[in-house]
Design an enzyme around this catalytic site. Sequence first.
Site, PDB file in Angstrom:
ATOM      1  N   GLU A  13       0.830  -1.210   0.000  1.00 45.97           N
ATOM      2  CA  GLU A  13       0.000   0.000   0.000  1.00 45.97           C
ATOM      3  C   GLU A  13       0.863   1.258   0.000  1.00 45.97           C
ATOM      4  O   GLU A  13       0.392   2.347  -0.340  1.00 45.97           O
ATOM      5  CB  GLU A  13      -0.910   0.003   1.233  1.00 45.97           C
ATOM      6  N   MET A 169      -8.798  -2.832   8.668  1.00 43.64           N
ATOM      7  CA  MET A 169      -8.300  -3.165   9.999  1.00 43.64           C
ATOM      8  C   MET A 169      -7.652  -1.992  10.749  1.00 43.64           C
ATOM      9  O   MET A 169      -7.098  -2.200  11.828  1.00 43.64           O
ATOM     10  CB  MET A 169      -7.313  -4.348   9.890  1.00 43.64           C
ATOM     11  N   ASP A 193     -11.364  -7.073  -2.388  1.00 37.03           N
ATOM     12  CA  ASP A 193     -12.055  -8.359  -2.233  1.00 37.03           C
ATOM     13  C   ASP A 193     -13.449  -8.119  -1.655  1.00 37.03           C
ATOM     14  O   ASP A 193     -13.775  -7.002  -1.253  1.00 37.03           O
ATOM     15  CB  ASP A 193     -11.255  -9.287  -1.300  1.00 37.03           C
TER      16      ASP A 193
HETATM   17  N1  ADE Z   1      -8.603  -5.426   3.967  1.00 37.55           N
HETATM   18  C1  ADE Z   1      -8.811  -5.832   2.694  1.00 37.55           C
HETATM   19  N2  ADE Z   1      -9.717  -6.819   2.653  1.00 37.55           N
HETATM   20  C2  ADE Z   1     -10.082  -7.057   3.932  1.00 37.55           C
HETATM   21  C3  ADE Z   1     -10.941  -7.983   4.540  1.00 37.55           C
HETATM   22  N3  ADE Z   1     -11.633  -8.857   3.805  1.00 37.55           N
HETATM   23  N4  ADE Z   1     -11.068  -7.976   5.895  1.00 37.55           N
HETATM   24  C4  ADE Z   1     -10.343  -7.087   6.638  1.00 37.55           C
HETATM   25  N5  ADE Z   1      -9.504  -6.217   6.110  1.00 37.55           N
HETATM   26  C5  ADE Z   1      -9.368  -6.180   4.771  1.00 37.55           C
END
Ligand code: ADE
Length: 226
Positions: A13, A169, A193
Amino acid sequence: MKTIGILCAMDSEFALIREALSGGHTESVGRQTFYLAQRGEKQIVAAVCGVGKVNAAACAQMMISCFHASCLINSGVAGALSPELHILDLVIAQELVCHDLEERLLQNYFPHCSRFPADETISALAVSICQEQGLSCHRGLVVSGDQFVTDTAIKNDIVSRTHGDAIEMEGAAVGQVCYLNEIPFTVIRCISDGADDTGEMDYDTFVDKAAHRCAGLTLALIDRIG
Ligand code: ADE
């Protein structure tokens, strides 16, 4: 001179941002490395803070206390919670909340606030840059917790409790630190995702592209912040 802090959780990142700040120097506070550089009329302090809320909170507070950052940007990837969000869409946080800490505890006890609003002026600027660049971008609720979610049942539970749009997070921890210090912040995320049963595969495929897109927007934003 105004100092802008940029926090990313992971090297992927941060790659583009590190490149853009390559004329600067590094300084350490304890085990945390900071990249310091001047960009136009602004001083930048940037760091790879590591994953999770504690790392993000510690790094954010160091940026404020040790480097006098007067606003913070948290940039990186996120999982989609809202069905309206697709992989590689950008999300500019409206507000941030932890999904793994009971909201009533932060409301009933200090600091009596559990949802942390991103700065409207900086966030609106990020949205207009997306529009100028033809990038798909949404404002919404970003939820944070110390868990990488790749399970549809867990995702659905988090959505039913928080009504979040995107999950990551660190953002809510940065928001809470900025709230405590009374400084503005924004959180910019790019979807890697769907935080569901196929999330892990999607993440591996798209994380680098999503990270690059998000960092590009963050660099454009720091050049435009007044
Ligand atoms: N950052 C990117 N994808 C995530 C996910 N599925 N859960 C937590 N943090 C993320």
